[in-house]
Design an enzyme around this catalytic site. Sequence first.
Site, PDB file in Angstrom:
ATOM      1  N   ASP A 301      34.767  40.102  -1.832  1.00  0.00           N
ATOM      2  CA  ASP A 301      34.653  40.825  -0.578  1.00  0.00           C
ATOM      3  C   ASP A 301      36.046  41.352  -0.239  1.00  0.00           C
ATOM      4  O   ASP A 301      37.046  40.892  -0.789  1.00  0.00           O
ATOM      5  CB  ASP A 301      34.133  39.873   0.507  1.00  0.00           C
ATOM      6  CG  ASP A 301      33.885  40.579   1.818  1.00  0.00           C
ATOM      7  OD1 ASP A 301      33.537  41.776   1.786  1.00  0.00           O
ATOM      8  OD2 ASP A 301      34.038  39.952   2.871  1.00  0.00           O
ATOM      9  N   THR A 303      37.358  42.288   3.392  1.00  0.00           N
ATOM     10  CA  THR A 303      37.902  41.768   4.635  1.00  0.00           C
ATOM     11  C   THR A 303      37.917  40.253   4.635  1.00  0.00           C
ATOM     12  O   THR A 303      36.888  39.603   4.486  1.00  0.00           O
ATOM     13  CB  THR A 303      37.087  42.266   5.839  1.00  0.00           C
ATOM     14  OG1 THR A 303      36.989  43.686   5.765  1.00  0.00           O
ATOM     15  CG2 THR A 303      37.736  41.861   7.143  1.00  0.00           C
ATOM     16  N   ASP A 537      33.834  35.249   2.680  1.00  0.00           N
ATOM     17  CA  ASP A 537      34.107  34.378   3.822  1.00  0.00           C
ATOM     18  C   ASP A 537      33.168  34.630   4.998  1.00  0.00           C
ATOM     19  O   ASP A 537      33.214  33.925   5.985  1.00  0.00           O
ATOM     20  CB  ASP A 537      35.554  34.562   4.292  1.00  0.00           C
ATOM     21  CG  ASP A 537      35.812  35.974   4.839  1.00  0.00           C
ATOM     22  OD1 ASP A 537      35.002  36.876   4.549  1.00  0.00           O
ATOM     23  OD2 ASP A 537      36.816  36.163   5.541  1.00  0.00           O
TER      24      ASP A 537
END
Length: 785
Positions: A301, A303, A537
């Site tokens: 991912d 961000t 996350d």
Amino acid sequence: MGENTRYSVSGLTEAEVRQRVEDGRVNAYVQKASRTYAEIIRSNVLTRFNAVLGGLFLVVIILGSINDALFGMVLILNSLIGIIQEIRAKKTLDALSLISAPKAKVIREGSQIEIPYDQVVVDDLLVLHPGDQVVVDGTVVSSAGLELDESMLTGESLPVGKVSGDELFSGSHTVAGTGRYLAVKVGSEAYAQELADKARKFSLSKSELREGIDRLLKWIFWSIVPVAMLLFYSQVRAGLSIHDTFIGTVAGIVGIIPQGLVLLTSIAFAISVITLGRQRVLVQELPAVEVLARVDVLCVDKTGTLTDGTLQTCEIVELEEGLDLSSILGAICNASIHKNPTIAAIEVNYPDPHWPLTGSVPFSSERKWSYAGFGEHGHWILGAPEMLLDGKETSGKIKETHEAYAKKGYRVLMLARSESAPANSVLPDSLVPVALILIAERVRKDVAEAMKFFREQGVAIKVISGDNPSTAHSVARRAGITNGGDAYDVRFMPEDEAEVAEIMEAYDVFGRVTPYQKQKMVKALQSKGHVVAMTGDGVNDVLALKDADLGMAVGSGVAATKSVARIVLLDGKFATLPRIVAEGRRLIANIELVANLFLVKTVCVMLIDLVTSVTGMPFPFLPRHLSLVSEITIGIPAFFLALAPNIKRYKPGFVDRILHFVIPIGSIAAIFTMASFYLALNGGASLEESRTAATLTLLLSSMWVLIILARPITRLRILLVASMNILMVMVFFVPFMRNFFALDFPQFKILLITGIMTLVSIVVIEAYWRLRIRSKVSESDKGRG
């Protein structure tokens, strides 16, 4: 709000909290971080092989042959060691889980207190400050410039303003302002946990080691009954007593069971968990350590994963010369009431000139601009270019400039001056653009080095982000993941899985990805035969994390990602990933090595069982002889070899490689061991002397197998092999030990024949090994050609 509950600024009373806990309206959600103590004990004690060995142990004890019950002591010791190591791993895992759990600030009986997130109840009044995580779904009841980062939910990196009445979802966190919200959905009803529950329906991480060893053990287990029956019948036919018949049969069965293989596999996994735990890596499934050694595609991912969640000012593009931009920007940042991430990124580089503030309009997500007036130092507007340029005649060229930077992935702000202050929060007409401020997400310092490592190891990197494709591509470029090409906008991705798989092969960066699309993209890569690891996350990563062959959550992420991931990087350091790969490679290479050790003896003794059954000869060993061979050439060395450093790269085909090694070499050892026994027995030696000859041949042949598997030779491995040889010599020449193991040297002629058979066995084993190595090199050369 909850049913029949009136919102109170003083929050709930203790009685109201107690009632909700009793009703089950609490955020407690049982997440199994590790196995229970009962499960650990059960898995190490109640196994099929322990049941067989335990039964044989009782038979030997009943027959009064205590010395031949040595394998039972080893069985008990093995189980104890396995239990102790797994409990150590459990304690490490549980401690790390506790450290990573989020907290919540709540108002109860008029006071603000901090509690574990799993103690929040429905109708609790929660407080949010910058950096705080939203731990349950709820409704905003008050807001003072409250802005949330919802990238964990959507992948979009831009903050979202929240006002009274807006919904909040667990998984987001505060980046600016303050606010309070009322808990509405807790526990399994919360959005983050709904996604986690869906993810939990998937299977555990696939482990070739575990599956391969289980398959081999299943074959061995189902061979025990027919082999035992044949062996028992042959010993009766050989005219042995009932006592000797049972003892010979027990020896034949004990010899084919790789007693320590499962134990050493469990210990190796458990020690890997402890090793990685010291590096702040939480392993939630033991086999997960091995999986990363097989990964050939790593999906990340953007961000919070490639980036650290903060912003940085990259460049100032001057549109008007002669201005003291450093002082202007420093004054604007100091005047800002709510320090959002954008202001914080600018403030770091520009000191406050201490200009007196004459007027201000705070930034809001609706206006997308802020104003600060400093009297003689001017009136300044800072905001989104599209808002400040709207309808202005001079906007054409500047608009093209800021759009060009935006396409490169920058977040662009415009600084403009005006002749007067805004009236009623309406922009004045006399705006003059003076500068563009280019801001970007800060890439984690250790990402580039980790990504370089994976590229060198042949692991493809795919950036899968919910953010703008251009922004994602910019971050990927700065992280060293891609040098060119375009990002793919997943909004235009087809539904067909085969087409998705082709797109996944063609592009490295993907933007505007939804949680379900992430999951679909992982499956598409797997359909191409890839072993996929996924890092993330946010809640939007949950389904993909669980569907990947290995899900890795960043420690700063939401609880839902950590609950479904197999590995959690508690410090969020990507420099840890190469260490995890190294640990996985050490684990899989060493377990393959010790599996070869154990299973050579299994193949050898099984063939001896069959030959004995067909010929009707007495079985050439007592149980204690095979226990001796097992401990000196397998058990003790395997323990050290399983924990030794090993950087060998993983190659698929674990079971095939083992079978190609153990069947030929086990057969060679069996042939020459039986030859020694037969020649001794028919050359005038007693049964005890003949068994000594067979034990000596098997011991030395197995020792040579150990020497082969210990290559490349290091000082520690030389010490290990030398120690085992010294122990072997002591067994034969120390009277007490020789008597304990029922060893009796035959006359010189028989001993010479035994020596020749042993030497030929070693030469043939070495010749086969060298031939196999040359064959591998030849195949490798053909592959490169």
